[in-house]
Design an enzyme around this catalytic site. Structure first.
Site, PDB file in Angstrom:
ATOM      1  N   PRO A   2       0.767  -1.336   0.055  1.00  0.00           N
ATOM      2  CG  PRO A   2      -0.409  -1.363   1.862  1.00  0.00           C
ATOM      3  CD  PRO A   2       0.842  -1.788   1.286  1.00  0.00           C
ATOM      4  CD  GLU A   3       3.977   3.753  -3.145  1.00  0.00           C
ATOM      5  OE1 GLU A   3       3.871   5.058  -3.333  1.00  0.00           O
ATOM      6  OE2 GLU A   3       4.526   3.114  -4.073  1.00  0.00           O
ATOM      7  CE  LYS A  54       2.834   5.857   1.789  1.00  0.00           C
ATOM      8  NZ  LYS A  54       4.187   5.255   1.343  1.00  0.00           N
ATOM      9  NE  ARG A 272      12.001   0.779  -1.292  1.00  0.00           N
ATOM     10  CZ  ARG A 272      10.979   1.554  -0.982  1.00  0.00           C
ATOM     11  NH1 ARG A 272      11.214   2.491  -0.144  1.00  0.00           N
ATOM     12  NH2 ARG A 272       9.928   1.236  -1.457  1.00  0.00           N
TER      13      ARG A 272
END
Length: 282
Positions: A2-3, A54, A272
């Site tokens: 999830p972003e 989030k 990343r």
DNA sequence: CGGAGTGTTAGTCG
DNA sequence: CCGACTAACACTCC
């Protein structure tokens, strides 16, 4: 998953599904996934489901909140008789029996329905907070990218001292919330800025463009219900978001940049995967 | 089969 | 203050 767009999607679904339901029990199958005093929660009613960054905030009353973070693989599924609904990281749990191997916490409601918190990697959590605790944990967070509080003046003040690459800067929650790896890559492509540029080297005009790009991309992803990259599971009905069909750079290594036609390159930045166009992102 | 990689973020250490 | 690095964990891919 999830972003922010995925979390927003889950929040909207949960709000429709569990507000006004009364908690009759909470079953903790993995002790690290839940922190709180279950006896305080039994008999109480969910009055709202909100979001900050989030973090999902299940409101019980003015001084009792259940904060929950899905991290990489969390998902919520409500089972009401034979009907299932929810959201989060997609997995075959959707089509298997619940609780599954990855179920960490089960909320039992008085009407007989159950809310399952599944989380394969166990990074996610549910934490009971008082109002004071909630304010403390939210105080460290910068403004949400999609909120008006994220202004040019604010972001400039945050970035002008920093030498870290701009991509890492826009992913830091203390600066701004809601831009994860996928949307950071895409926003920088949309704004034609190289992810490797030191944050302080971004010009005023570039920063204005970047803010517009981030807001545009994240809002579009919310409209599309988020991004689902697990190719295996995107077929499950009602589960997948569709931003992956509109993605500009993420996962498009070797494909053409939509802006200039050059090939998208993948490099590593801050550990990343980072996708960008070496030609038009200056 | 072994090792690398994964959408997050706290925490530590220099 | 700043930034680099790692751990938390389970699974898939090569």
């Amino acid at each position: 998953m999830p972003e922010l767009p995925e979390v927003e999607t889950v929040v909207r679904k949960l709000r429709n599904l569990i507000v006004d339901k009364k908690i009759s029990n909470i079953e903790v199958l993995n002790s690290k996934s839940f922190t709180g005093d279950i006896s305080k929660l039994i008999g109480s009613t969910v009055i709202d489901v909100r979001r900050r960054a989030k973090i999902i905030n299940i409101v019980i009353n003015d001084d009792l909140y259940l904060l929950t973070h899905l991290k990489m693989t969390g998902q919520y599924i409500l089972q009401d008789g034979t009907i299932r609904a929810g959201g989060g990281h997609p997995s075959s749990d959707w089509v298997n029996n619940l609780p599954s191997r990855h179920t960490r916490v089960v909320f039992h409601f008085q009407d007989g329905s159950k809310l399952f918190f599944n989380d394969m990697r166990k990074f996610g959590w549910i934490r009971q907070n008082t109002k004071q605790q909630l304010e403390q944990s939210f105080a460290k967070l910068g403004p949400d990218v999609i909120e008006p509080e994220l202004t040019y003046e604010y972001l400039k003040s945050q970035l002008q001292r920093r030498t870290i690459p701009i991509k890492q800067a826009i992913m830091m929650n203390e600066i701004l919330c809601g831009v994860g790896n996928i949307y950071a890559c895409d926003s920088l492509n949309d704004a034609k800025i190289s992810p490797f540029r030191p944050a302080k080297s971004i010009s005023d005009l570039e920063l204005k463009n970047l803010i517009l790009s981030m807001k545009k991309i994240v809002n579009m992803a919310i409209d599309k219900g988020g991004t689902t990259f697990d190719g295996m599971y995107v077929d499950v009905d009602g589960l997948a978001g569709s931003y992956q069909d509109s993605v500009l750079t993420y996962g498009r290594e070797g494909k053409n940049c939509y802006n200039c036609g050059s090939l998208i390159k993948k490099d590593k930045l801050g550990g990343r995967g980072t996708y960008y166009c070496p030609t038009c992102q200056k």
